[in-house]
Structure formats: C-alpha cells, structure tokens
Design an enzyme around this catalytic site. Structure first.
Site, PDB file in Angstrom:
ATOM      1  N   ASP A 452       0.939  -1.059   0.063  1.00  0.00           N
ATOM      2  CA  ASP A 452       0.211  -0.009   0.105  1.00  0.00           C
ATOM      3  C   ASP A 452       0.722   1.196  -0.095  1.00  0.00           C
ATOM      4  O   ASP A 452       1.905   1.244   0.365  1.00  0.00           O
ATOM      5  CB  ASP A 452      -0.762  -0.306   1.174  1.00  0.00           C
ATOM      6  CG  ASP A 452      -2.219   0.826   0.943  1.00  0.00           C
ATOM      7  OD1 ASP A 452      -2.385   1.347   0.214  1.00  0.00           O
ATOM      8  OD2 ASP A 452      -3.200   0.581   1.642  1.00  0.00           O
ATOM      9  N   ASP A 518     -10.613   2.082  -3.928  1.00  0.00           N
ATOM     10  CA  ASP A 518     -11.071   1.744  -2.510  1.00  0.00           C
ATOM     11  C   ASP A 518     -12.505   1.626  -2.565  1.00  0.00           C
ATOM     12  O   ASP A 518     -13.299   1.231  -1.617  1.00  0.00           O
ATOM     13  CB  ASP A 518     -10.727   2.635  -1.563  1.00  0.00           C
ATOM     14  CG  ASP A 518      -9.387   2.124  -0.828  1.00  0.00           C
ATOM     15  OD1 ASP A 518      -8.790   1.219  -1.153  1.00  0.00           O
ATOM     16  OD2 ASP A 518      -8.674   3.245  -0.043  1.00  0.00           O
TER      17      ASP A 518
HETATM   18  C1  DGJ Z   1      -5.787   1.668   1.725  1.00  0.00           C
HETATM   19  C2  DGJ Z   1      -6.211   0.670   0.923  1.00  0.00           C
HETATM   20  O1  DGJ Z   1      -6.598   0.865  -0.333  1.00  0.00           O
HETATM   21  C3  DGJ Z   1      -7.195  -0.428   1.754  1.00  0.00           C
HETATM   22  O2  DGJ Z   1      -7.752  -1.331   0.964  1.00  0.00           O
HETATM   23  C4  DGJ Z   1      -6.689  -0.736   2.832  1.00  0.00           C
HETATM   24  O3  DGJ Z   1      -5.675  -1.639   2.489  1.00  0.00           O
HETATM   25  C5  DGJ Z   1      -6.278   0.207   3.697  1.00  0.00           C
HETATM   26  N1  DGJ Z   1      -5.441   1.309   2.827  1.00  0.00           N
HETATM   27  C6  DGJ Z   1      -5.381  -0.033   4.973  1.00  0.00           C
HETATM   28  O4  DGJ Z   1      -5.072   0.912   5.664  1.00  0.00           O
END
Ligand code: DGJ
Length: 715
Positions: A452, A518
């Site tokens: 991430d 997301d």
């Molecule tokens: C952002 C990501 O896009 C989510 O899927 C998740 O992993 C969160 N971060 C976790 O902090």
C-alpha cells in the site's frame, strides 16, 4: 545493424511508423497509424516530401517540423521536448543525427530503431529508441548524456507522438480517492492541454492515458491515438495543437528544480512512453493488453480468488474472528486470504505503527503462525498487507530515525493520514525495509504482499542529498520490489495506493496486480474499471464483492450487481462473510464458481464495451480470442425514459459466426412487475455476429442498479 537509410518504416500488428531522418534538428515521425504496406525507400521519401510544409508569410524561412524532440533551434515555437541548461547556458541545444541502428527480427519488417543525435557545442547526446512491439504498441524512450565537463540540469525530456489532423477531441481521466479514472472530454483546439501529476505517485486524479480522436470517438469506433507513461512518480502528459497544423501528444517525467542534474558523463533515461491507436478505444486498449500479456513476467497461473480482510474486520485483528472468516472463505471457494492493515506493532488504528514491521505481540502472541497455518490447512494461500514506504510519527522507526523521512529545509511536510514518507533512495532506509520484509517472507509462508501507499508526497527531499527525490525514490522502489521477488520467486505483489492512486504500467512491471479503487460500490466500479481497463487488462485489476451496503457510498445493491461487476477482474471478496447463513454462502459460492468458469476467458480474451445510445445502461463483455464465446454484462445504471429499453447490439463478435444467446446464471430470472417475459429467453435464438452487431436483441427490462449476464456462444 548499422544503416544509412534516410527513412525508417517500422511495421507491426497492423501499424506503421515512418521516421524521417532528414528533418532539421532531430528525426521526425511523419506518420503513425494504420499499416501502409511495404514501401520502398523512394516511396518513403515521396511520402515524407509530400508532407513537408510550405513557408508562410510572417513565419520563419524554414517552416518548423514536429520532431521527436522538438526544439527552438529547429524553429519550434511551442513546448520544447528538452528543457535544461548549464546554469543558464546551453539552454537551446541544436542536435545533429550521428548514428542510426535498426532491428528487423527474423528478416521481417523493421520494428525498432535507435538514433543518436549529438550537439557538439552544448555537449549533449541523445539516444532515442522507438520500438513497435508485437502488439503494435509504440514505445519511445530517450537517453540524454552529458558529454561536457560541467553539470547539466534537466528540467524535462518528453516523448512526442504526432496525431492526425482528424483528432479534434481529447479524452483523459481525472478522479479522487474512491473515484479514480473518471473520463472527461475536451475539444482539441489550438493550444496546450496539460495534465501534470505532482503527488510523488501518479495520484487518484492523474490521467491514466491521454487520447486524441475524431469527434465523438467511442469504444467501438472513431480513429483515436493515445499515450500512457509507464512511470510511478511525477509526470506530465500533454496534447498540443499549433497554428502551423501540428497536433501532438507528449509524455514524460516531471522533475523538481535541481532534482536531475547530470554530472559529466552521466545519463538520464526517460520512462517508457507508450503510444497506441485504433478505430475506437477497444482497439487502443487491445494493443495495451496484448503488449502487457506478452511480458515474460505476466502472471501465467489462474488468478486466485481473494478474500481481503479490510472491509470485513478493519483493525479488529482477533484470531477467532479471522479464523471464522477464513473458514467461510474456504467454504465459498476462496483461494487466497489476505490479512490487511493492523497486524504489526502498535497498529491499533491508522495513527501509529507504520515503519515498525514486526508482528504485534499483544494481538498476535504466537505471531502470525496460527492464522497462516489455519489458512494453509484450508488450502488457501496467505497474503499480507504492508505499506513499506510510509512511517507514522508515532512509531519506533520515526523516533529513532527522523532523518529517514522525506523532507526539506527545517520542517517536515504536512502529514497525510497521519503519516510521512520514507526516503527509499537513502541506502539505510532501503536496507532496513529489505531486511524487514525479507524476514517476514522468510518467517511465514506468504504468497502475496498487498503493498500500500496511502498518501500523496509533498516537499519530497532527501536529507542525504538535500534535493528533491521523487525520481530516485521511484527507482529505489522498483529495485526493492525486484529484489524481494528475486529472493522469493513465487511471491506476488499488489500495488495499492489509497486504492488506485498508483496505477501505471511502470509499477506493473514490478508487481502483479493493482488495487483498482477503495470504492467497491459496483455502480462506481463500472466507470472506474472501464477506464482503467483501457490500459490495464482485467487479470491485473483487483475487483472485489463488497457487503450489501457499500462502505464508501452507502448505497445497497443485490449480489448479482456486486458480483457481476467484479466478475471479469482479479476477483475477490471484501465483506464479513462469516456472518452469512447457509443460503447466502451458497449464493456467494455460485458466483465464485461463475468467476472460475469465466476467468480464463476474461483473462486472455478481448475486453469490449458497447457505445450504447441510451447512457442509462451499460453493456460490456469479454470475447474469447477465437470469438467462439463471449460473456456480456448488461446493467441498468439508472432508470431510462425508454420502456422497454429497446435493442442492444454486441461488439467484438465474428460477423460470420452463428451464436446462441441466453441469459447466463447465476443471474436470476427477470422479475419486474407487470411485464411479460422476454421473447428471446422463451424461444432460443441463433444469430450471426453481424446481426448481433447491427440489429441486436431487445435489452431486458431491469430495475435501476440491476445487472444481468448474457452468454453468447458459437453453435
Ligand atoms: C488503503 C487501501 O486501499 C485499503 O484497501 C486498505 O488496505 C487500507 N489502506 C488499509 O489501511
């Protein structure tokens, strides 16, 4: 081979590129588009001569030409391809072509050229490489070398692609967190349309591609040319039309002042700038997809159905709860279980812990072993979330090494999600992260890292050099990913960045999929996935089924829409399915099965999108390479004023093939009140691909936000 040609004709996959080496100042692409067939050197010369502009009143005595690196010294009054200087000197280089090399694999047409241009006075050398790959995708890269004995500062070096005069409309994408890659169109008029990305990653708002085409071009038709930059840092893509009838697309890295200073003998190579073209965006994307799929590193195994814990449990890392979730996952056919954020020291929420990549003893007293072993015993792979480039102020790492944070002057950048960014170009930081990640991968059977990156960069300077360091951090990131993969050859890595804020073919050269967004609301996903899919093939796009109520929009949707929208992607589930009853688990398992039946088709076939006249509906599909089988998803996005909606036509099929058409399971029968059944569902029809493309079939009447699958198979 060394060559003395004055023209080059690259040909591949229905594409021609003609390069004129005689243009003043730098070689010029005089043509890029549909294959022109075999041409002699004399015909190439005539083609180039026929395209040379006249001198006009009020203009220069030598009319300017659009070259690969347009420059003032050759009369270019618009944005130069190269901007840089030696403390202000040598600001306007003038190159002379000194060497050419070409490659014609297997004695066939030329597909690649290398051109060397030198400015003896400014002491600069540019090696330009143009390659038409097997998909007809045009790759352009330039390597600039400082031949002088003083520093040369590069401000930018852009790759330039000419587009036809018929290109009068531009399409690019914008977006934000939870809504990446929203399309926007503009007239392509005189002037410059620039999309800069200064977030240290492409960013949610960046454009994934910039396309120029005939007015109203769509997915099915309309001549269109597009560029994409395979780079994961700051970048610029631009379209420019000049009064002298030049039309061009440009792409390159965006550099901060002083970020790229070439010492004597040093070189800089631009990121790979990619150009695709076709009749409609589907043809443009087909070249990107074919090219990506031809990479030796492209995943060759079925993409494992994934269960990601994030929207299921967030930071509630409770072994019993996660074990039940894994059990439910295995029950419905999940193949990879990914433990998301929250497993490492001090990470009880998103305010602390980043940087301390040790398993948290309080939450995981026996380490990750119990969950890793449980997942393995269920026959699933285990994946782990990490965010290596980041650090919370509230972490042991930040307290011990404040100088490891990207910063400038006497202050730290403003925080984003309570975190700062580490300087990977600092060898100590790189070594620490490599050691930590390698140790985790060694300690546990981890098949997959979800990597991430949850904030945009600001004031990204290195304390080692005192200079801007986005460029060096992107290169260090690529090195770190490669080193981990070489130490753990079976490891797969996902590029996630607050969802889809780092989506580009640069990062995908070092990773195995992207987290598309997301937002997993299926209605939002229709647009996000459609425009991501212009460049990124489905098998590299994470697409999950969320819970009935979307966490990012609050809307509720039935499973058929949530699953149907995710079906062609790298499929997964992100929902607390441990609470489902048997009937619900069975329904979900049917969708997992449906995906497993379709994934080979979706992950090797052609992705197609219909340009429906009624924009309240969406029709998209995947068609097998032999065009014997296709699966389409028809969605009533919002209500339509047409009732029934009328016929829909299907792109991508073989005109001469006869197909059977049926509603596909596991979508349920049509269920609107007061309506009869649809004739073609009652009386099976056999239609040619031509009829399906031109006449079509009646679309089903659906409620808004309902999706149905339509199977079209050769008989
Ligand atoms: C952002 C990501 O896009 C989510 O899927 C998740 O992993 C969160 N971060 C976790 O902090």
């Amino acid at each position: 081979m060394q060559s003395r040609n004055e023209y080059f004709h690259l040909r591949s996959a229905g594409t021609s590129v003609v390069i004129d080496l005689t243009a003043l100042g730098f070689p010029a692409i005089v043509y890029w588009g549909e294959d022109l067939g075999e041409l002699t050197e004399a015909q190439l010369e005539d083609l180039a001569i026929a395209g040379r502009p006249q001198r006009v009143s009020g203009g220069l005595d030598t009319p300017s030409r659009l070259t690969l690196v347009p420059l003032e010294s050759a009369g270019w009054h618009n944005e130069p391809g190269l901007v840089g200087s030696r403390h202000g000197r040598d600001f306007s280089p003038a190159f002379v072509l000194t060497e050419t090399h070409s490659d014609a694999p297997d004695g066939g047409p030329t597909t690649s050229v290398r051109l060397r241009s030198v400015d003896e006075h400014a002491q600069l050398d540019i090696q330009s490489t143009l390659t038409l790959d097997g998909a007809g995708l045009l790759h352009q890269q330039h390597t600039l070398t400082n031949l002088g004995d003083t520093d040369y500062e590069v401000q930018h070096l852009l790759a330039t692609f000419p587009v036809p005069q018929s290109a009068r409309e531009l399409l690019d994408t914008t977006g934000r967190h939870l809504r990446e890659r929203s399309p926007q169109r503009h007239g392509f008029t005189t002037g410059r349309h620039v999309r800069d990305s200064r977030r240290g990653r492409p960013g949610a708002d960046s454009t994934l591609f910039l396309a120029a085409g005939t007015p109203g071009f769509g997915f099915e038709r309309g001549l269109v040319h597009a560029v994409h930059l395979a780079w994961s840092g700051n970048q610029r893509v631009a379209a420019e039309r000049t009064v002298a009838s030049h039309a061009l697309l440009q792409a390159g890295e965006l550099l901060a002042p002083g970020e790229l200073i070439l010492g004597p003998g040093e070189s800089y190579t631009t990121p790979d700038a990619l150009g695709s073209w076709g009749d409609g965006l589907t043809a443009v994307s087909a070249r990107f997809h074919d090219s990506v799929r031809a990479r030796p590193s492209h995943p060759s195994t079925s993409r494992p159905v994934t269960l990601n814990t994030w929207e299921a449990v967030y930071f509630d890392h409770d072994l019993d709860r996660l074990t039940r979730l894994a059990d439910a996952g295995a029950r419905v056919g999940v193949e990879r279980f990914v433990l998301d954020d929250g497993w490492f020291r001090g990470r009880r929420d998103d305010t602390a812990g980043l940087g301390d990549w040790f398993v948290d003893d309080d939450i995981w007293p026996r380490g990750l072993t119990p969950i890793v072993e449980h997942v393995a015993a269920l026959g699933m792979q285990f994946g782990l979330w990490v965010e290596p480039e980041m650090v919370n102020a509230d972490s042991e790492l930040a307290r011990a090494h404040p100088d490891w944070i990207l910063q400038t002057g006497d202050h730290l950048p403003l925080e984003g999600r309570q975190q700062q960014v580490l300087d990977l170009s600092n060898g100590a930081v790189f070594d620490y992260l490599l050691e930590r990640l390698d140790a985790l991968l060694g300690a546990y059977d981890i098949a997959y890292l979800k990597w991430d990156h949850n904030r945009d960069l600001l004031e990204a300077g290195s304390t080692v050099t005192g200079k801007a360091a986005v460029h060096s951090n992107v290169l260090a990131l690529y090195r770190l990913l490669d080193e981990l993969k070489s130490r753990h050859p079976a490891l797969e890595i996902e590029s996630c960045a607050s969802g889809g804020a780092r989506v580009d073919l640069g990062i995908l050269d070092h990773t195995d999929r992207i987290w598309t967004s997301d937002c997993i609301d299926p209605i939002e996903r229709l647009t996000i996935q459609k425009y991501t899919n212009v460049v990124v093939p489905y098998e590299l796009m994470g697409a999950h089924i969320g819970g009935p109520r979307s966490h990012s929009t609050g809307r509720r949707h039935e499973l058929a829409l949530r699953a149907g929208a995710a079906l062609p992607g790298h499929f997964g589930i992100e929902w607390d399915i441990s609470r489902l009853d048997d009937a619900e688990l069975n329904e979900l398992a049917a969708w997992v099965d449906a995906h497993k039946r379709v994934r080979e088709l979706a992950h090797t076939g052609r992705a197609v999108y219909a340009d429906l006249p009624d924009e309240t509906a969406d029709l998209r599909g995947v068609v097998s390479r032999d065009r014997d089988r296709a699966l389409y998803a028809y969605t009533q996005v919002t209500s339509s004023t047409s009732y029934p909606p009328g016929p829909i036509t299907f792109p991508g099929l073989d005109d001469d093939q006869v197909y059977g058409v049926s509603l596909a399971s596991p979508t349920t029968p049509l269920d609107g009140a007061g309506q009869s059944s649809l004739a073609w569902t009652e009386h099976p029809v056999h239609l040619t691909g031509r009829s399906l493309r031109t006449v079509g079939i009646q679309a089903p009447v659906l409620f808004p936000e309902q999706l149905r699958l339509i199977d079209i198979s050769a008989i």
